[in-house]
Enzyme design. Structure first.
Site, PDB file in Angstrom:
ATOM      1  N   THR A  39      -6.619   5.387   7.093  1.00  0.00           N
ATOM      2  CA  THR A  39      -6.992   4.942   5.760  1.00  0.00           C
ATOM      3  C   THR A  39      -8.499   4.901   5.638  1.00  0.00           C
ATOM      4  O   THR A  39      -9.213   4.791   6.641  1.00  0.00           O
ATOM      5  CB  THR A  39      -6.401   3.547   5.467  1.00  0.00           C
ATOM      6  OG1 THR A  39      -6.673   3.196   4.111  1.00  0.00           O
ATOM      7  CG2 THR A  39      -7.013   2.484   6.382  1.00  0.00           C
TER       8      THR A  39
ATOM      9  N   LYS B  70      -6.874  -2.219   3.005  1.00  0.00           N
ATOM     10  CA  LYS B  70      -5.709  -1.955   3.855  1.00  0.00           C
ATOM     11  C   LYS B  70      -6.033  -2.200   5.325  1.00  0.00           C
ATOM     12  O   LYS B  70      -5.219  -2.748   6.067  1.00  0.00           O
ATOM     13  CB  LYS B  70      -5.194  -0.531   3.662  1.00  0.00           C
ATOM     14  CG  LYS B  70      -3.944  -0.232   4.479  1.00  0.00           C
ATOM     15  CD  LYS B  70      -3.446   1.190   4.281  1.00  0.00           C
ATOM     16  CE  LYS B  70      -2.762   1.363   2.962  1.00  0.00           C
ATOM     17  NZ  LYS B  70      -2.084   2.708   2.869  1.00  0.00           N
TER      18      LYS B  70
ATOM     19  N   ASP C 106       3.260   5.121   5.266  1.00  0.00           N
ATOM     20  CA  ASP C 106       3.593   5.670   3.956  1.00  0.00           C
ATOM     21  C   ASP C 106       4.549   4.687   3.316  1.00  0.00           C
ATOM     22  O   ASP C 106       5.441   4.149   3.988  1.00  0.00           O
ATOM     23  CB  ASP C 106       4.210   7.068   4.049  1.00  0.00           C
ATOM     24  CG  ASP C 106       4.110   7.792   2.710  1.00  0.00           C
ATOM     25  OD1 ASP C 106       3.011   7.851   2.147  1.00  0.00           O
ATOM     26  OD2 ASP C 106       5.141   8.296   2.222  1.00  0.00           O
TER      27      ASP C 106
ATOM     28  N   ARG D  10       5.274  -4.029   3.705  1.00  0.00           N
ATOM     29  CA  ARG D  10       4.259  -3.696   4.702  1.00  0.00           C
ATOM     30  C   ARG D  10       4.168  -4.788   5.770  1.00  0.00           C
ATOM     31  O   ARG D  10       4.018  -4.501   6.956  1.00  0.00           O
ATOM     32  CB  ARG D  10       2.905  -3.485   4.042  1.00  0.00           C
ATOM     33  CG  ARG D  10       1.817  -3.080   5.052  1.00  0.00           C
ATOM     34  CD  ARG D  10       0.534  -2.617   4.392  1.00  0.00           C
ATOM     35  NE  ARG D  10       0.689  -1.308   3.773  1.00  0.00           N
ATOM     36  CZ  ARG D  10       0.681  -1.085   2.456  1.00  0.00           C
ATOM     37  NH1 ARG D  10       0.501  -2.091   1.627  1.00  0.00           N
ATOM     38  NH2 ARG D  10       0.829   0.129   1.980  1.00  0.00           N
TER      39      ARG D  10
END
Length: 211
Positions: A10, A15, A72, A195
């Protein structure tokens, strides 16, 4: 002795910070693509979240020669046969904004009652390790973890927290018309998000691998 590095596929500081908090590796340091001066971009052409996560992890492990963690994620809506799926970020067009994607989804489900608006967020994390020095083999997937968060699509946006479809996603514990993810605090979201659930499972696998 310096700690080994794991590249997170990333360029997002948000993130990277989130995964550092969720994974907290004991022996490794998580770094971004920018931290290791990677300018190449992986092509995400997989047919599933898992395929795209593996593709990105292998690609960047090959470029950096470092263990690489990629994710993803996206939204699957029951009434759309699992769509938008891997097209989550491009649902309303290649360069669609979050607001445009949300508006299109609300139009698609406009006449459906709450019991037909079921959906889930999905996240797949994949860790790839480079092949042995001098080997031409492609990086191998050393660990993979999946997390989901079940809920339903609201009838209108509520809340400005989070990103993506959060303002129109009501987590399963909420009643129809209850709080959306956009109204959750970061702490509340991290207890149940797709996540966070994938990261907690990956954290155990990283420890088992010596990271």
């Amino acid at each position: 002795m310096s700690r080994p590095r794991i590249v997170v596929a990333t360029r997002s500081a948000h993130k990277l910070r989130e995964l550092r908090e969720l994974l907290s590796p004991e022996r490794a340091t998580l770094v971004s693509l920018d931290d290791v001066d990677v300018t190449d971009e992986a092509l995400e052409h997989g047919a599933s979240f898992a395929a795209n996560a593996r593709l990105k992890a292998r690609f960047y492990a090959g470029v950096t020669r470092l263990p690489t963690l990629a994710d993803d994620s996206g939204l699957e809506v029951d009434a759309l046969a699992g769509g938008p799926g891997v097209r989550t970020r491009r649902f309303a067009g290649e360069n669609a904004s979050d607001a445009q994607n949300n508006a299109k989804l609300l139009r698609e489900l406009e006449l459906l009652p709450p019991d037909r608006r079921g959906a889930r967020y999905v996240c797949v994390l994949a860790l790839a390790v480079p092949s042995a020095a001098g080997s031409r083999g492609r990086p191998a997937i050393a660990a993979e973890a999946r997390g989901t968060c079940r809920g339903r699509i609201a009838t209108e946006p509520r809340g400005t927290g989070g990103f993506g479809y959060d303002p129109i996603f009501e987590p399963a514990p909420e009643p129809a018309g209850g709080r959306t993810m956009g109204l959750y605090s970061p702490l509340e979201k991290n207890r149940i998000s797709h996540r966070a659930r994938a990261a907690r499972r990956m954290a155990a696998k990283l420890r088992a691998l010596g990271f």
